[in-house]
Design an enzyme around this catalytic site. Structure first.
Site, mmCIF file in Angstrom:
data_model
loop_
_atom_site.group_PDB
_atom_site.id
_atom_site.type_symbol
_atom_site.label_atom_id
_atom_site.label_comp_id
_atom_site.label_asym_id
_atom_site.label_seq_id
_atom_site.Cartn_x
_atom_site.Cartn_y
_atom_site.Cartn_z
ATOM 1 N N GLY A 132 -0.634 -13.497 2.753
ATOM 2 C CA GLY A 132 0.469 -12.543 2.767
ATOM 3 C C GLY A 132 1.189 -12.434 4.102
ATOM 4 O O GLY A 132 1.429 -13.424 4.799
ATOM 5 N N TYR A 145 -3.063 5.416 -1.512
ATOM 6 C CA TYR A 145 -2.518 4.368 -0.636
ATOM 7 C C TYR A 145 -1.431 4.954 0.273
ATOM 8 O O TYR A 145 -1.409 4.693 1.480
ATOM 9 C CB TYR A 145 -1.951 3.233 -1.498
ATOM 10 C CG TYR A 145 -1.247 2.159 -0.711
ATOM 11 C CD1 TYR A 145 -1.960 1.250 0.056
ATOM 12 C CD2 TYR A 145 0.148 2.054 -0.739
ATOM 13 C CE1 TYR A 145 -1.307 0.260 0.784
ATOM 14 C CE2 TYR A 145 0.809 1.071 -0.022
ATOM 15 C CZ TYR A 145 0.081 0.179 0.743
ATOM 16 O OH TYR A 145 0.727 -0.795 1.471
HETATM 17 N N1 NAP Z 1 3.111 -6.454 0.045
HETATM 18 C C1 NAP Z 1 3.891 -5.402 0.200
HETATM 19 O O1 NAP Z 1 4.880 -5.207 -0.543
HETATM 20 C C2 NAP Z 1 3.622 -4.415 1.296
HETATM 21 C C3 NAP Z 1 4.553 -3.374 1.500
HETATM 22 C C4 NAP Z 1 4.327 -2.452 2.526
HETATM 23 C C5 NAP Z 1 3.200 -2.581 3.328
HETATM 24 N N2 NAP Z 1 2.300 -3.591 3.105
HETATM 25 C C6 NAP Z 1 1.138 -3.669 3.994
HETATM 26 O O2 NAP Z 1 1.083 -4.971 4.540
HETATM 27 C C7 NAP Z 1 -0.246 -5.260 4.961
HETATM 28 C C8 NAP Z 1 -0.610 -6.662 4.522
HETATM 29 O O3 NAP Z 1 -0.597 -6.694 3.101
HETATM 30 P P1 NAP Z 1 -0.116 -7.966 2.268
HETATM 31 O O4 NAP Z 1 1.016 -7.511 1.422
HETATM 32 O O5 NAP Z 1 0.053 -9.149 3.122
HETATM 33 O O6 NAP Z 1 -1.361 -8.109 1.281
HETATM 34 P P2 NAP Z 1 -2.416 -9.304 1.023
HETATM 35 O O7 NAP Z 1 -1.688 -10.594 0.797
HETATM 36 O O8 NAP Z 1 -3.319 -8.798 -0.034
HETATM 37 O O9 NAP Z 1 -3.191 -9.410 2.415
HETATM 38 C C9 NAP Z 1 -4.085 -8.407 2.809
HETATM 39 C C10 NAP Z 1 -4.943 -8.914 3.946
HETATM 40 O O10 NAP Z 1 -5.874 -7.886 4.328
HETATM 41 C C11 NAP Z 1 -7.195 -8.436 4.317
HETATM 42 N N3 NAP Z 1 -8.213 -7.440 3.989
HETATM 43 C C12 NAP Z 1 -8.204 -6.553 2.960
HETATM 44 N N4 NAP Z 1 -9.348 -5.867 2.936
HETATM 45 C C13 NAP Z 1 -10.111 -6.321 3.970
HETATM 46 C C14 NAP Z 1 -11.399 -6.010 4.457
HETATM 47 N N5 NAP Z 1 -12.179 -5.096 3.864
HETATM 48 N N6 NAP Z 1 -11.844 -6.672 5.545
HETATM 49 C C15 NAP Z 1 -11.097 -7.633 6.141
HETATM 50 N N7 NAP Z 1 -9.876 -7.968 5.726
HETATM 51 C C16 NAP Z 1 -9.388 -7.329 4.639
HETATM 52 C C17 NAP Z 1 -7.125 -9.529 3.248
HETATM 53 O O11 NAP Z 1 -8.213 -10.406 3.399
HETATM 54 P P3 NAP Z 1 -8.821 -11.239 2.141
HETATM 55 O O12 NAP Z 1 -8.047 -12.527 2.093
HETATM 56 O O13 NAP Z 1 -10.254 -11.422 2.502
HETATM 57 O O14 NAP Z 1 -8.623 -10.400 0.914
HETATM 58 C C18 NAP Z 1 -5.772 -10.141 3.537
HETATM 59 O O15 NAP Z 1 -5.839 -11.038 4.623
HETATM 60 C C19 NAP Z 1 -1.118 -4.151 4.372
HETATM 61 O O16 NAP Z 1 -1.439 -3.229 5.388
HETATM 62 C C20 NAP Z 1 -0.221 -3.491 3.334
HETATM 63 O O17 NAP Z 1 -0.536 -2.131 3.166
HETATM 64 C C21 NAP Z 1 2.496 -4.507 2.100
#
Ligand code: NAP
Length: 293
Positions: free
Chosen positions: A20, A173
């Site tokens: 991501g 969340y």
């Molecule tokens: N996607 C959106 O639309 C969006 C919008 C606003 C904010 N965000 C924020 O952006 C950030 C990144 O999210 P993303 O969208 O890129 O999601 P993602 O693709 O699901 O990536 C999440 C990352 O966090 C890691 N992670 C989750 N739980 C963990 C744990 N217990 N220990 C270690 N690592 C952990 C995951 O590792 P694994 O590979 O091991 O699962 C992955 O590398 C988050 O803080 C999210 O709240 C996202």
């Protein structure tokens, strides 16, 4: 104090870089010659990420993998100890890992999982590294928040979501993403005059692995929404800019979107709540900050 010259040659520690937004940011930071340490809980996903990051960074790119499950405070403490032992400087800390959980779950510490991963892990990790980050000034701390904080409040009377798991996880969340902003506001206040800045940002709606861990229906919903979502690279753009650009050297305590300082919700601007949340988070983690209260 020296001026900020970008991330080239600097030690950048980033969580959630296995996919991501974090992976896209790590690739771009490697392209800009940052010295990266990525935090990952899965060896295979870390290996795949390293392959992508080194391909993006080109010859000479070195990526350190730090193994940690951010849902466990013992794991965060071991992670911090490993970073402190291995790195005399920490120039940029990026708290990006985060997730949404459709049902209430408890961590090994007995804490509600979303709160533990999205808020308490960055709070604890930052505080454990703070003295080293301060000694590395100018330095930056960046946390990935979200527009999903709008409408949320910090549930001081129900910190562990025992009275109800709000909005099938979406409400909960939002509380954690509000906490990311309040943490940044209070951290910035405590770091005033140190040369260390703290900022957070909203990446937009991004097509990533987000919310694909909550069963087939949610994953299907995310697939339907995919055409309206940004690429991870676009979602990572403000993060990379906050890490790299000299333009933001004087910015601290800010909430950014699309490279602009933006106004978060009224709840996210409440300094008394930010201070109280800090104290409660200290109790929940046992962390004591290397800052003035
Ligand atoms: N996607 C959106 O639309 C969006 C919008 C606003 C904010 N965000 C924020 O952006 C950030 C990144 O999210 P993303 O969208 O890129 O999601 P993602 O693709 O699901 O990536 C999440 C990352 O966090 C890691 N992670 C989750 N739980 C963990 C744990 N217990 N220990 C270690 N690592 C952990 C995951 O590792 P694994 O590979 O091991 O699962 C992955 O590398 C988050 O803080 C999210 O709240 C996202």
């Amino acid at each position: 104090m020296q001026d900020w010259t970008g991330v080239a040659g600097k030690r950048v520690i980033i969580t959630g870089a296995t996919r991501g937004i974090g992976l896209a940011a790590a690739c771009e930071l490697a392209r800009r010659d940052a010295r990266l340490s990525i935090v990952a809980r899965s060896e295979s996903r870390a290996g795949a990420a390293v392959t992508r990051i080194t391909a993006a960074g080109g010859a000479g790119t070195e990526v350190q993998v730090l193994d940690a499950d951010l849902s466990s405070q013992a794991s965060v403490r071991t992670l911090a100890a490993e970073i402190l032992a291995g790195h005399p400087r920490i120039d940029v800390l990026i708290n990006n890992a985060g997730a949404i959980y459709g049902s209430r779950q408890l961590t090994v510490d007995g804490l509600e999982l979303t709160w533990a991963v999205n808020h308490l892990a960055p709070f604890l990790l930052t505080n454990l590294l703070l003295e080293r980050i301060r000694a590395s000034a100018p330095a930056r701390i960046i946390t990935t928040s979200s527009g999903a904080h709008h409408g949320a409040h910090v549930p001081f009377d129900d910190m562990n979501a025992e009275r109800g798991y709000r909005g099938r996880g979406f409400g909960r969340y939002g509380e954690t993403k509000l906490a990311n902003i309040l943490f940044t506001v209070e951290l910035a206040r405590r770091l005033e005059g140190t040369g260390v800045t703290a900022n957070c940002f909203h990446p937009g709606f991004v097509a990533s692995g987000f919310n694909r861990n909550n069963g087939g229906l949610m994953a299907f919903g995310m697939s339907l929404a995919r055409p309206f979502a940004r690429s991870p690279e676009k979602g990572a753009d403000t993060l990379v800019w906050l890490a790299d650009s000299a333009e933001v050297s004087a910015e601290s305590g800010g909430y950014f979107a699309n490279r602009r300082r933006s106004m978060p919700s009224a709840a996210a601007q409440d300094l008394a709540v930010a201070r109280r949340l800090w104290e409660v988070s200290e109790e929940q983690t046992g962390a004591r900050a290397a800052t003035a209260p």
